[in-house]
Write a protein that holds these residues in place. Structure first.
Motif, PDB file in Angstrom:
ATOM      1  N   ASN A   1      58.650  37.648  14.283  1.00 31.52           N
ATOM      2  CA  ASN A   1      58.603  38.535  12.801  1.00 31.52           C
ATOM      3  C   ASN A   1      58.223  38.024  11.998  1.00 31.52           C
ATOM      4  N   CYS A   2      57.084  38.476  11.072  1.00 27.56           N
ATOM      5  CA  CYS A   2      57.029  37.588   9.429  1.00 27.56           C
ATOM      6  C   CYS A   2      57.621  38.256   8.064  1.00 27.56           C
ATOM      7  N   GLY A   3      58.716  39.388   8.544  1.00 28.18           N
ATOM      8  CA  GLY A   3      59.558  40.283   7.491  1.00 28.18           C
ATOM      9  C   GLY A   3      58.712  40.962   7.013  1.00 28.18           C
ATOM     10  N   GLY A   4      57.180  41.061   6.816  1.00 21.72           N
ATOM     11  CA  GLY A   4      56.235  42.134   6.661  1.00 21.72           C
ATOM     12  C   GLY A   4      55.539  41.253   5.920  1.00 21.72           C
TER      13      GLY A   4
ATOM     14  N   ASN B   1      49.822  40.089   4.091  1.00 24.66           N
ATOM     15  CA  ASN B   1      50.597  41.189   3.869  1.00 24.66           C
ATOM     16  C   ASN B   1      51.060  41.756   5.484  1.00 24.66           C
ATOM     17  N   ASP B   2      51.945  41.600   5.981  1.00 24.94           N
ATOM     18  CA  ASP B   2      51.591  42.846   7.392  1.00 24.94           C
ATOM     19  C   ASP B   2      52.857  44.187   7.329  1.00 24.94           C
ATOM     20  N   PRO B   3      52.147  45.343   7.004  1.00 22.02           N
ATOM     21  CA  PRO B   3      52.546  46.474   6.996  1.00 22.02           C
ATOM     22  C   PRO B   3      52.919  47.287   9.018  1.00 22.02           C
ATOM     23  N   TRP B   4      52.806  46.181   9.687  1.00 20.52           N
ATOM     24  CA  TRP B   4      53.340  46.512  11.453  1.00 20.52           C
ATOM     25  C   TRP B   4      54.039  46.436  11.810  1.00 20.52           C
ATOM     26  N   CYS B   5      54.807  45.194  11.164  1.00 22.36           N
ATOM     27  CA  CYS B   5      56.272  44.338  12.177  1.00 22.36           C
ATOM     28  C   CYS B   5      57.247  45.559  11.858  1.00 22.36           C
ATOM     29  N   GLY B   6      57.971  46.123  10.544  1.00 23.22           N
ATOM     30  CA  GLY B   6      58.745  46.579  10.115  1.00 23.22           C
ATOM     31  C   GLY B   6      59.924  47.554  10.688  1.00 23.22           C
TER      32      GLY B   6
HETATM   33 ZN   LIG Z   1      54.445  40.827  10.697  1.00 22.01          ZN
END
Ligand SMILES: [Zn+2]
Ligand SMILES: [Zn+2]
Length: 383
Positions: free
Chosen positions: A223-226, A246-251
């Motif tokens: 998980n990248c933390g966002g 930027n990753d809006p998917w893993c929150g």
């Molecule tokens: Zn992520």
């Protein structure tokens, strides 16, 4: 220009299809001195290099032990011998066998293809010769977990396949391609989970290449933390496709934002091991609610201290956090799980659940790369 010349020299010119066959060292972590071989399906031929082949029938066992630099074997029916090396060859195309390491904490492995065993300093060297496609499901299951939508597994299958071809020379000096432990990729052996087997089959031969047709470094993490990390920040090696996204998917995942409290005594003794006097480390702290820094590297009393060292010592989920003193403890407010570079597994899973296809998932996390057949890819000589 210099870099370009250097890279060109490192490119292998031979075709990659030579690697459709794959040799894997089995039980590489625990290195057993005794193993038990049992055909599950189909007949195997045991050769000790001196006598004629011995037919091993399904359900029959052969115990193999290292002794005085050689291997001793004994079948259930009482045939035994001493040899420099042993080869178990499948007599039919659907032959499958099980391998156990009785004195080691290893799960039984179900494998196909050929098995070679020889004595090695302190242990047996057990090499399974199989194919890349038959090996992949057991890697995807280990690296991606058991549950997930089809395109999540397809993305992981292409990532794992890219890793295999890029790193097939990793154990060249040891006489095989990859080991079955975390050093390369964890390989569980053949698995029975159909969605994973199907995802590997649906993407057979597909790998990831950069703009120079070179197989990419297919980094991934939990998980990248966002926001994903750039490899240049984390590993000091930059790749144009391993950049921060930027990753809006893993929150949604519990790994996205986390907290841990460390007893101040433990923290202070850690500082002392680093040569830092407790009480002088304020530069490491941030006020509550501050944005974490991905790779913290600070100097305290002339001593360097990094968030990665803190992560290792306190077994934290990532090196992406802030530290805030709270009385006799220290609050670690963190984000993500793993190094943060490349594909974020929790994000990829969420995208696949929303019917984003695996090719879109992959290009989201590795911008600018292409998916192609292995025959169109180039491999660096030294991964
Ligand atoms: Zn992520
Ligand atoms: Zn390895």
């Amino acid at each position: 220009m210099m870099t370009r010349v250097f890279i060109t020299i490192l490119i292998a010119l031979f075709p990659l299809t030579a690697y459709g066959e794959l040799s894997i060292r089995i039980f590489a972590r625990t290195k057993p001195v005794t193993v038990v071989f049992t055909p599950d399906n189909g007949v195997y031929l045991l050769s000790d290099g001196q006598h004629g082949d011995v037919r091993i029938l399904p359900g029959e066992t052969v115990a193999v032990t290292r002794h005085a630099g050689r291997v001793i074997y004994m079948t259930l029916s009482g045939i035994s011998g001493v040899a420099d090396s042993l080869t178990f060859t499948p007599a039919g195309s659907s032959s499958v066998f099980r391998l156990r390491a009785p004195a080691r904490n290893e799960a039984v492995k179900t494998l196909d293809g050929l098995l070679k065993i020889k004595s090695f300093p302190g242990s047996l060297q057990i090499i399974n010769v199989t194919s890349v496609e038959s090996y992949l499901p057991g890697v995807v299951r280990a690296e991606a977990g058991k549950y997930g939508p089809p395109d999540y597994f397809k993305a992981q299958a292409v990532v794992a396949r890219t890793y295999v071809y890029r790193n097939a020379g990793r154990h060249e000096l040891d006489g095989y391609n990859l080991c079955d432990d975390t050093h390369c990729q964890v390989y569980l052996g053949l698995i029975s989970e159909l969605p994973i087997i199907e995802a590997c089959r649906a993407t057979a031969g597909k790998v990831l290449i950069d703009r120079d047709s070179m197989l990419i470094v297919p980094a991934f993490h939990g998980n990248c933390g966002g926001v994903t990390a750039s490899s240049a920040d984390v590993w000091l090696a930059g790749y144009p496709y391993l950049v921060s996204v930027n990753d809006p998917w893993c929150g949604y995942s519990a790994s996205s934002v986390w907290k841990k409290s460390l007893p101040m005594n433990d923290w202070n003794s850690f500082l002392r091991t680093k040569g830092i006097k407790p009480g002088e480390e304020a530069v490491l702290y941030s006020p509550p609610g501050s944005k974490p820094v991905r790779v913290m590297n600070r100097t305290v009393q002339g001593k360097s201290i990094t968030s990665e060292e803190i992560r290792l010592r306190f077994d934290l989920r990532s090196a992406y956090f802030t530290l805030t003193p709270a009385g006799d403890s220290l609050t670690v407010s963190g984000r993500g799980y793993g190094h943060g570079v490349g594909l974020c597994q929790d994000g990829a899973k969420a995208m696949a659940e929303k019917r984003v296809t695996y090719d879109k998932i992959i290009t989201f996390y590795y911008p600018g790369i292409s998916i192609t057949d292995i025959k169109n890819a180039r491999r660096p000589v030294r991964p």
